[in-house]
Design a protein around this motif. Sequence first.
Motif, PDB file in Angstrom:
ATOM      1  N   TRP A 202       1.148  -1.313   0.148  1.00 47.17           N
ATOM      2  CA  TRP A 202       0.198   0.007  -0.013  1.00 47.17           C
ATOM      3  C   TRP A 202       0.900   1.670  -0.308  1.00 47.17           C
ATOM      4  O   TRP A 202       0.647   2.473  -0.648  1.00 47.17           O
ATOM      5  CB  TRP A 202      -0.947  -0.209   1.273  1.00 47.17           C
ATOM      6  CG  TRP A 202      -1.358   1.128   1.174  1.00 47.17           C
ATOM      7  CD1 TRP A 202      -2.927   1.192   0.577  1.00 47.17           C
ATOM      8  CD2 TRP A 202      -1.611   2.214   2.262  1.00 47.17           C
ATOM      9  NE1 TRP A 202      -3.794   2.470   0.924  1.00 47.17           N
ATOM     10  CE2 TRP A 202      -3.009   3.280   2.159  1.00 47.17           C
ATOM     11  CE3 TRP A 202      -0.974   2.625   3.192  1.00 47.17           C
ATOM     12  CZ2 TRP A 202      -2.538   4.118   3.267  1.00 47.17           C
ATOM     13  CZ3 TRP A 202      -1.007   3.759   3.799  1.00 47.17           C
ATOM     14  CH2 TRP A 202      -2.282   4.341   3.636  1.00 47.17           C
ATOM     15  N   VAL A 210       3.879   9.987  -3.507  1.00 48.52           N
ATOM     16  CA  VAL A 210       3.277  10.824  -3.156  1.00 48.52           C
ATOM     17  C   VAL A 210       4.845  12.122  -2.971  1.00 48.52           C
ATOM     18  O   VAL A 210       4.748  13.265  -3.686  1.00 48.52           O
ATOM     19  CB  VAL A 210       2.475  11.839  -2.172  1.00 48.52           C
ATOM     20  CG1 VAL A 210       1.262  11.825  -2.459  1.00 48.52           C
ATOM     21  CG2 VAL A 210       3.593  11.300  -1.192  1.00 48.52           C
ATOM     22  N   GLU A 211       6.076  10.988  -2.764  1.00 51.02           N
ATOM     23  CA  GLU A 211       6.894  11.748  -2.727  1.00 51.02           C
ATOM     24  C   GLU A 211       8.082  11.506  -3.819  1.00 51.02           C
ATOM     25  O   GLU A 211       9.453  11.559  -3.506  1.00 51.02           O
ATOM     26  CB  GLU A 211       7.781  11.171  -1.105  1.00 51.02           C
ATOM     27  CG  GLU A 211       7.038  11.473  -0.025  1.00 51.02           C
ATOM     28  CD  GLU A 211       6.813  10.807   1.399  1.00 51.02           C
ATOM     29  OE1 GLU A 211       8.112  11.125   1.655  1.00 51.02           O
ATOM     30  OE2 GLU A 211       5.754  10.633   2.020  1.00 51.02           O
ATOM     31  N   GLY A 323       8.880  18.870   3.187  1.00 50.79           N
ATOM     32  CA  GLY A 323      10.295  19.160   3.784  1.00 50.79           C
ATOM     33  C   GLY A 323      10.243  19.316   4.702  1.00 50.79           C
ATOM     34  O   GLY A 323      10.578  18.882   5.953  1.00 50.79           O
ATOM     35  N   GLY A 326       6.877  17.334   7.064  1.00 47.32           N
ATOM     36  CA  GLY A 326       7.699  16.159   6.838  1.00 47.32           C
ATOM     37  C   GLY A 326       9.113  15.748   7.803  1.00 47.32           C
ATOM     38  O   GLY A 326       8.836  14.578   8.189  1.00 47.32           O
ATOM     39  N   PHE A 327       9.544  16.282   7.367  1.00 50.37           N
ATOM     40  CA  PHE A 327      10.524  16.271   8.354  1.00 50.37           C
ATOM     41  C   PHE A 327      10.940  15.903  10.066  1.00 50.37           C
ATOM     42  O   PHE A 327      11.807  15.507  10.511  1.00 50.37           O
ATOM     43  CB  PHE A 327      12.399  17.296   7.633  1.00 50.37           C
ATOM     44  CG  PHE A 327      13.681  16.878   8.450  1.00 50.37           C
ATOM     45  CD1 PHE A 327      14.583  15.620   8.073  1.00 50.37           C
ATOM     46  CD2 PHE A 327      13.651  17.774   9.904  1.00 50.37           C
ATOM     47  CE1 PHE A 327      15.254  15.915   8.882  1.00 50.37           C
ATOM     48  CE2 PHE A 327      14.422  18.009  10.961  1.00 50.37           C
ATOM     49  CZ  PHE A 327      16.255  16.779   9.983  1.00 50.37           C
ATOM     50  N   THR A 330       9.903  12.310  10.974  1.00 55.38           N
ATOM     51  CA  THR A 330      10.317  11.326  10.287  1.00 55.38           C
ATOM     52  C   THR A 330      11.376  10.501  10.535  1.00 55.38           C
ATOM     53  O   THR A 330      11.622   9.505  10.565  1.00 55.38           O
ATOM     54  CB  THR A 330      11.103  11.576   8.880  1.00 55.38           C
ATOM     55  OG1 THR A 330      10.548  11.005   8.057  1.00 55.38           O
ATOM     56  CG2 THR A 330      12.259  12.125   8.608  1.00 55.38           C
ATOM     57  N   ASN A 335       8.820   9.173  15.528  1.00 54.19           N
ATOM     58  CA  ASN A 335       8.194   8.908  14.958  1.00 54.19           C
ATOM     59  C   ASN A 335       6.561   7.712  16.202  1.00 54.19           C
ATOM     60  O   ASN A 335       5.819   7.538  15.310  1.00 54.19           O
ATOM     61  CB  ASN A 335       8.183   8.108  13.886  1.00 54.19           C
ATOM     62  CG  ASN A 335       6.842   7.751  12.552  1.00 54.19           C
ATOM     63  OD1 ASN A 335       6.471   7.279  12.575  1.00 54.19           O
ATOM     64  ND2 ASN A 335       6.152   9.341  11.990  1.00 54.19           N
ATOM     65  N   THR A 338       4.654  10.071  17.126  1.00 54.53           N
ATOM     66  CA  THR A 338       3.708  11.016  16.718  1.00 54.53           C
ATOM     67  C   THR A 338       2.747   9.966  15.543  1.00 54.53           C
ATOM     68  O   THR A 338       1.643  10.141  14.450  1.00 54.53           O
ATOM     69  CB  THR A 338       4.350  12.156  15.300  1.00 54.53           C
ATOM     70  OG1 THR A 338       5.305  10.932  14.469  1.00 54.53           O
ATOM     71  CG2 THR A 338       5.068  12.957  16.596  1.00 54.53           C
ATOM     72  N   GLY A 340       0.456   8.371  13.388  1.00 54.92           N
ATOM     73  CA  GLY A 340      -0.721   8.242  13.356  1.00 54.92           C
ATOM     74  C   GLY A 340      -2.333   8.936  14.093  1.00 54.92           C
ATOM     75  O   GLY A 340      -2.333   8.661  14.807  1.00 54.92           O
ATOM     76  N   PHE A 352       0.056  18.210   0.770  1.00 51.61           N
ATOM     77  CA  PHE A 352      -0.959  18.209  -0.699  1.00 51.61           C
ATOM     78  C   PHE A 352      -0.999  19.236  -0.804  1.00 51.61           C
ATOM     79  O   PHE A 352      -1.431  19.678  -2.071  1.00 51.61           O
ATOM     80  CB  PHE A 352      -2.850  16.951  -0.216  1.00 51.61           C
ATOM     81  CG  PHE A 352      -2.003  15.764  -0.053  1.00 51.61           C
ATOM     82  CD1 PHE A 352      -1.838  15.381  -1.806  1.00 51.61           C
ATOM     83  CD2 PHE A 352      -1.372  14.234   0.145  1.00 51.61           C
ATOM     84  CE1 PHE A 352      -2.158  14.055  -2.171  1.00 51.61           C
ATOM     85  CE2 PHE A 352      -1.676  13.684   0.649  1.00 51.61           C
ATOM     86  CZ  PHE A 352      -1.911  12.745  -1.399  1.00 51.61           C
TER      87      PHE A 352
ATOM     88  N   ASN B 112      -1.439   2.876  10.494  1.00 50.85           N
ATOM     89  CA  ASN B 112      -2.028   3.458   9.567  1.00 50.85           C
ATOM     90  C   ASN B 112      -3.831   3.903   9.334  1.00 50.85           C
ATOM     91  O   ASN B 112      -4.386   2.348   9.441  1.00 50.85           O
ATOM     92  CB  ASN B 112      -1.477   2.825   8.637  1.00 50.85           C
ATOM     93  CG  ASN B 112       0.329   3.784   7.835  1.00 50.85           C
ATOM     94  OD1 ASN B 112       0.383   4.099   8.768  1.00 50.85           O
ATOM     95  ND2 ASN B 112       0.410   2.290   8.069  1.00 50.85           N
ATOM     96  N   GLY B 113      -4.077   4.915   8.735  1.00 54.87           N
ATOM     97  CA  GLY B 113      -6.028   5.313   8.624  1.00 54.87           C
ATOM     98  C   GLY B 113      -6.203   6.688   8.872  1.00 54.87           C
ATOM     99  O   GLY B 113      -5.354   7.871   9.133  1.00 54.87           O
TER     100      GLY B 113
END
Lengths: 488, 200
Positions: A202, A210-211, A323, A326-327, A330, A335, A338, A340, A352, B112-113
Amino acid sequence: MSLLKFDYSSLTPGKKLAVKYFIVAIILFGAQLLFGLIAGAQYLVPGLFYNKLDFNVVRMVHINAMVIWMLYGFIGSVYWLIEDEAQTELVGYKLGNLAFWIFTLAVAVVVVVYLFIQIGPGNQTSLWLINEGREYIEAPRWADIGIVVCVLIFFYNVAATFMKGRWTGIAGVLVLDLVALAGLYLAGMFYTPNISVDQYWWWWVIHLWVEATWEVLVGCIMAWSLMQVLGTPRKIVQTWLYIEVALMFGSGILGLGHHYFWIGTPEYWLTIGGFFSALEPVPLVAMVVHAVYDAGKHDFKNRNHPAMAWLIAHAFGNFFGAGVWGFMHTLPQINLYTHGTQWSASHGHLAFFGAYASINIAMWYIAVQKLRGDVPFDSRLPHAWRWKSALALLNIGVLGMTMALLISGYEQSFIERAIEGSTWAGYFKAQTAKWFMQGMWWRQVFGYATALGYVLLVWDLMTIGKDVPQSVIEADRKERLHGQKTRG
Amino acid sequence: MNKTPWWASESFWRKVAVWITGGMLVILIFLTFDTVKKITAGSSRVPAYSVINKRIYYRFNPERGFMEPVIGDDAPLFGKMLSEEEAEKLVSLGKMTIQAKNCMNCHTLLGNGAYYAPDLTKAWLDQGWGAESVRENMMVSFLMDPKTNGRGYGTMRRMPNLGITEEEAHGIVAFLKWMSSIDTNGFPNNFKTIPQEGDQ
Ligand code: HEM
Ligand code: HEM
Ligand SMILES: [Fe+2]
């Protein structure tokens, strides 16, 4: 079309197709915002449409409308630029037109099924006919196949047109990128009970779209637009394009690993994903430098101010949304907490919008200028406040939502993930925290600002350039005749 | 005019772009083969579906520095030991139902979701189910009628009735139990589990 004073009939075939795609994109953008507002409201008024139009359905329409309108926008953008780039007419207008109508009909059917059938029993028939229940690519399998066929037709049209006409550096990157983009979609078209395997593939679709492939696609559009709007030499934009491809694929392909921290995949992804995804902002910085440098070099002189403004908004939006935002989450050490949460939603919205909504809007302004008989959209443009307010409201709206979600996201990370350990009760402890809820309220407020910006944008696109005085058109023509291509 | 230096030329960067992209792809494909092997059901990170016959714990491993699932004694789901095929069939029914009912646009699975409802990665082990002895049945009745059996914790946010049959509910519980046995490198961190027989 005479009512809106659009000069549609004199367009070349590719540009005619492009306009069709743009119109559907604009409509779906509106649908996206409408359903976003409903989803946001369901956080604040949980009983809203309960057991009638539940959050999952609303959210699915929200994000699917986004994916589809952006794909429409990209297809339209490529159709718009291909004839200029290949220096020949589109080879398969009829086929392209057929694909457009099939695609659009399929989208309409899928939306109706989403809204009125919503869900089905747990069997293959539901996945084939109703929805596949996998975020962003929920479209039922029959529609997946339809999408693939339409994209193949699009791809044929692009490749064949370049082959017949002029093959440029942008053409090469674009064609290869489209192969990858379409091919990746296939990775999302299968069923497995194994959730780890499911999510592994997925993410190939979502992340590598997207990336990687979408970024390169907008790189091509940006390269062409800079030549078009500013008159930057081809050699410079193409060299930049190759640099961007090298940096983007160099970091983004293995950056995929930042989604493989917690889904059952081996521990080495913590290192690989953390390292390569941390490099992903580098090409995005390069893109800002490129765009701003080119614009500055031409003293920001151009004949399409709204398009130029949205191109700059794209460069910065891409850099901040993808950038910086995301960073910030990441690295696996961060993460873990963070993952979800509303943190991800904060990043998702700014990325987006900043990276992909903005450049599509720029293309719409480039197209609408042509439709108005190529009148100048510069400082002499009447009613310029409309495009400026639309620009301001849309950007402030999304930025405001992003900040609100960021605060809620931090609260949720601290309370639910860090302190409570992500249990059912812990989840609700975070959801009911005062500052979390404040963020949800502010998101809604800025959501309305965004929607208002959209209304202004549509109004502006329908009216911009209609009242440019004859004297200005004459003066502009003379200026261009005298080689004075641009004007501040 | 001076010539463009090699490092600023178009053809140089075209080559760089091609080689880097190709190289990264090769590495990704290589890693994919390794990873897919390691996440196939029946591996050490992603247990076989018949793990639903066993008790599953989630404990801190000081060596790895985070929590990991630990598989314990027999504890058959709904009182019935299943063969590997039967287990896979049941888990698959659950997964298919989760997709057909679009659970992931409210919940996260493995993080995820969507963020409208709790993460379900360790839902099987959640203290919200009260005690081990009543857990399975509580889960089934919750899934079949969340409107009546929900909590909401003082909010009005509730899960809707999704028309889940008893058979599908069994499948979902099997799926959730199996999912809780996946080694997720310590996510979710610090999750506090329901008391289970054999807890230290
Ligand atoms: C324009 C480019 C990008 C877009 C459109 C984008 C969009 C998104 C979206 C929508 C999600 C949430 C996915 C979900 O629903 O689960 C996400 C997740 C994520 N993105 Fe991006 N992203 C972009 C670039 C980046 C970059 C460059 C980085 C890193 C430097 C990054 C880091 C992440 C991470 C770590 C997650 C996982 C969040 C989590 O654990 O929940 N993204 N991205
Ligand atoms: C009218 C303004 C908008 C509102 C009120 C809104 C609201 C929402 C809500 C409530 C969600 C669900 C988040 C969750 O699962 O809890 C969502 C998801 C999402 N929205 Fe929006 N939205 C708006 C505009 C936009 C725009 C303009 C974009 C991008 C162009 C966008 C992109 C997304 C994405 C990518 C997700 C999935 C995020 C993720 O899974 O992390 N939205 N939005
Ligand atoms: Fe990513």
